[in-house]
Scaffold this active site. Structure first.
Site, PDB file in Angstrom:
ATOM      1  N   SER A  65       0.810  -1.213   0.000  1.00 38.21           N
ATOM      2  CA  SER A  65       0.000   0.000   0.000  1.00 38.21           C
ATOM      3  C   SER A  65       0.848   1.270   0.000  1.00 38.21           C
ATOM      4  O   SER A  65       1.693   1.450  -0.855  1.00 38.21           O
ATOM      5  CB  SER A  65      -0.929  -0.064   1.208  1.00 38.21           C
ATOM      6  N   ALA A 369     -11.036   7.936   8.267  1.00 35.47           N
ATOM      7  CA  ALA A 369     -10.618   9.307   7.978  1.00 35.47           C
ATOM      8  C   ALA A 369      -9.486   9.311   6.952  1.00 35.47           C
ATOM      9  O   ALA A 369      -9.414  10.188   6.096  1.00 35.47           O
ATOM     10  CB  ALA A 369     -10.180   9.995   9.265  1.00 35.47           C
TER      11      ALA A 369
END
Ligand code: 16G
Ligand code: ZN
Length: 542
Positions: A65, A369
């Site tokens: 990632s 978030a």
């Protein structure tokens, strides 16, 4: 058995370094790529077992990632595009840490525990990101698959983004890469078709591809968008390094635009993916040059508001909820609950937890978030929307809402984490509402916040409850936090051990940035003192 002989033979080519212990964490194994060859081979074995057990295709993704280029990682994806279950995460850790001579025993233990029929056929999809280590590591996975007689689909090792989608084998449309683009782009074009007077400026989006896989995918997809979305693609992987001074994590943490982007004009709509394109954040700079970030909370708010309005217009009584984590800005939660009257649920950090809770509702909007998220529709909800869209006896207003809902479902990738689909969804909503990024940003104002890290000898001494919002151990820590929070207005703070780094994370928010910074610092000190801090004591930020 001949199968096990083959495992033994092959595993000798992927030996485990002695003494290395790794844990299947929040999103699989993740560490320096040099330590992962044996892990990859073993995850190939495990994916094959999981496929035999579920009698369905399993996905293996080779990626780290947003981590730096020299890292890599691997995670297993279940048949419906979800993260593998908890029990199997434990199997993964067991198998990964078995010494070379105990590998077969560990493997046989899993086979026995799960009562796996070894003559069952197995299929595994292997995907990789653009890291230089990914080619050889994904080959190690393929070696594991073939050692146990599994078939690896997509030999070309299709790229990452397609995997959860393809696994759904047609549930969300034709199960090919081409089908993936066609479906999402067509839905986007349908959605934006009747938004009158969209100027080229409004159709324009500046995208930072983090020099990762998302950039390649967007390039391939562009022609399907037929100029209805005009993307200026930066950090497309042609020269820069993966996630280096760019990407969603950099932009969110540094609170500034990525390098490698063209000069951003005031008010220009921009977004960043992370390296494996499962995270997205939006941002712009205003006329004074101030940077504004629109994170996962802002996206969840925009999307849930839009869907709630459509459900009301369609007269459909479906239960909608937003799922957040403790990191969600208090302002977003307050706005959703009190102004939008939307049900909000809080879960532990990690996409799989949010995904799970979102499945409990007719419409579950979930976002962290940091920009991971999507929307899930229950089967019943999809059917009701479909019926209404086809019903010839309903008035225009209801019908229009139902058609919009149907196309919205089609633009959403309901498997975990797809920044491309999230981007198309946000772009469509802004177009339909005729909204600029500034207007979206002013729906509510984030409370100032600060995140810090504290190094401790063993982060497992911190145990949390209430979706990580309260610390149960070590003794006295939560009390200390409660007392500190009381000193500030609109304040909130929590601590949790990271699942991906050897640190304790501290979060604080308050009415001013000074207060948020001071609170975060004081809480860091409490962690340092009560949870076995190592190195220098945390210093104040100012
Ligand atoms: C992983 C998770 C992400 C979570 C983050 C927390 C997935 C695909 N990714 O990146 O959801 O926000 O870990 O990291 O599950 P932390 O535990 O270090 O704070
Ligand atoms: Zn990611």
């Amino acid at each position: 058995m001949a199968q096990f002989q083959e495992v033994l033979k092959q595993s000798a080519l992927h030996p485990k370094p002695a003494g290395l212990v790794l844990q299947y964490g929040t999103s699989g194994f993740r560490t320096n790529a040099k330590q992962l060859d044996h892990i990859m081979f073993r995850m190939g074995l495990l994916a094959t077992l999981r496929s035999k057990k579920t009698k369905a295709t399993i996905g293996v993704m080779v990626t780290a990632s947003h981590n730096p280029e020299e890292d890599n990682g691997v995670k297993l994806i279940d048949p419906m595009g979800e993260m593998v279950t908890q029990d199997w995460e434990e199997h993964a850790t067991q198998l990964a840490n078995a010494d070379q001579e105990d590998l077969l025993t560990a493997l046989k233990n899993i086979i026995e525990k799960e009562a796996i029929n070894m003559s069952q056929e197995a299929n595994v999809f292997v995907g990789k990101d653009t890291r230089s280590s990914s080619a050889s590591l994904s080959q190690a996975v393929l070696d594991g698959v073939s050692a146990l007689g599994g078939h690896s689909k997509g030999k070309r090792s299709g790229y990452l983004k397609d995997i959860p989608y393809m696994l759904c084998n047609g549930k969300y449309g034709e199960a090919t890469v081409e089908g993936y683009y066609t479906k999402f782009c067509q839905a986007f074009i349908q959605l934006t078709k009747n938004t009158s007077n969209r100027t080229d400026d409004q159709k324009h989006l500046c995208l930072d591809g983090a020099n990762g896989i998302g950039a390649l995918k967007v390039r391939e997809m562009e022609s399907h968008l037929k100029k209805e979305l005009q993307i200026s693609l930066n950090n497309d992987g042609s020269k820069g390094r993966l996630n280096h001074q760019c990407g969603a994590d950099y932009v969110k943490v540094q609170q500034k635009p990525p390098t490698g982007a063209h000069r951003i004009n005031p008010g220009e709509r921009c977004c960043s993916f992370d390296g494996d394109a499962d995270r997205i954040v939006y941002y712009y700079t205003d006329s004074e040059g101030t940077f504004h970030l629109l994170d996962g909370d802002k996206m969840a708010t925009l999307i849930s508001t839009f869907l709630k309005e459509l459900l009301t217009q369609a007269g459909l009584d479906l239960k909608i909820a937003v799922v957040q984590t403790a990191y969600a800005n208090g302002s977003s939660t307050h706005y959703l609950e009190n102004t939008m009257k939307v049900l909000v649920r809080c879960t532990k950090t990690g996409v799989k937890h949010l995904h799970h809770v979102a499945q409990e509702f007719d419409v579950g909007v979930y976002f962290e978030a940091n920009g991971h998220g999507t929307v899930l529709f229950s089967k019943a909800a999809e059917e009701k929307i479909q019926q209404l869209a086809e019903d010839t006896n309903v008035n225009d207003k209801r019908k229009k809402a139902a058609l919009l809902l149907r196309n919205t479902i089609n633009v959403i990738n309901q498997t975990v984490g797809d920044a491309i689909s999230d981007m198309l969804l946000i772009e469509a909503i802004l177009a339909i509402k005729g909204m600029t990024i500034q207007q979206w940003d002013t729906i509510y104002t984030d409370l100032p916040n600060r995140q810090l890290k504290v190094k401790v000898a063993d982060r497992r001494v911190i145990d949390t409850t209430d979706a990580e919002r309260r610390a149960v151990t070590p003794a006295g820590l939560q009390e200390a936090i409660d007392n500190l929070v009381k000193k500030y207005r609109q304040a909130r703070s929590f601590v949790r051990p990271s699942g991906t780094e050897d640190v304790v994370r501290v979060y604080a928010e308050a009415d001013t940035q000074e207060s948020a910074d001071a609170l975060a610092h004081e809480v860091s000190l409490a962690v340092y003192r009560l949870a076995g801090g190592v190195g220098d004591e945390p210093k104040p930020l100012h």
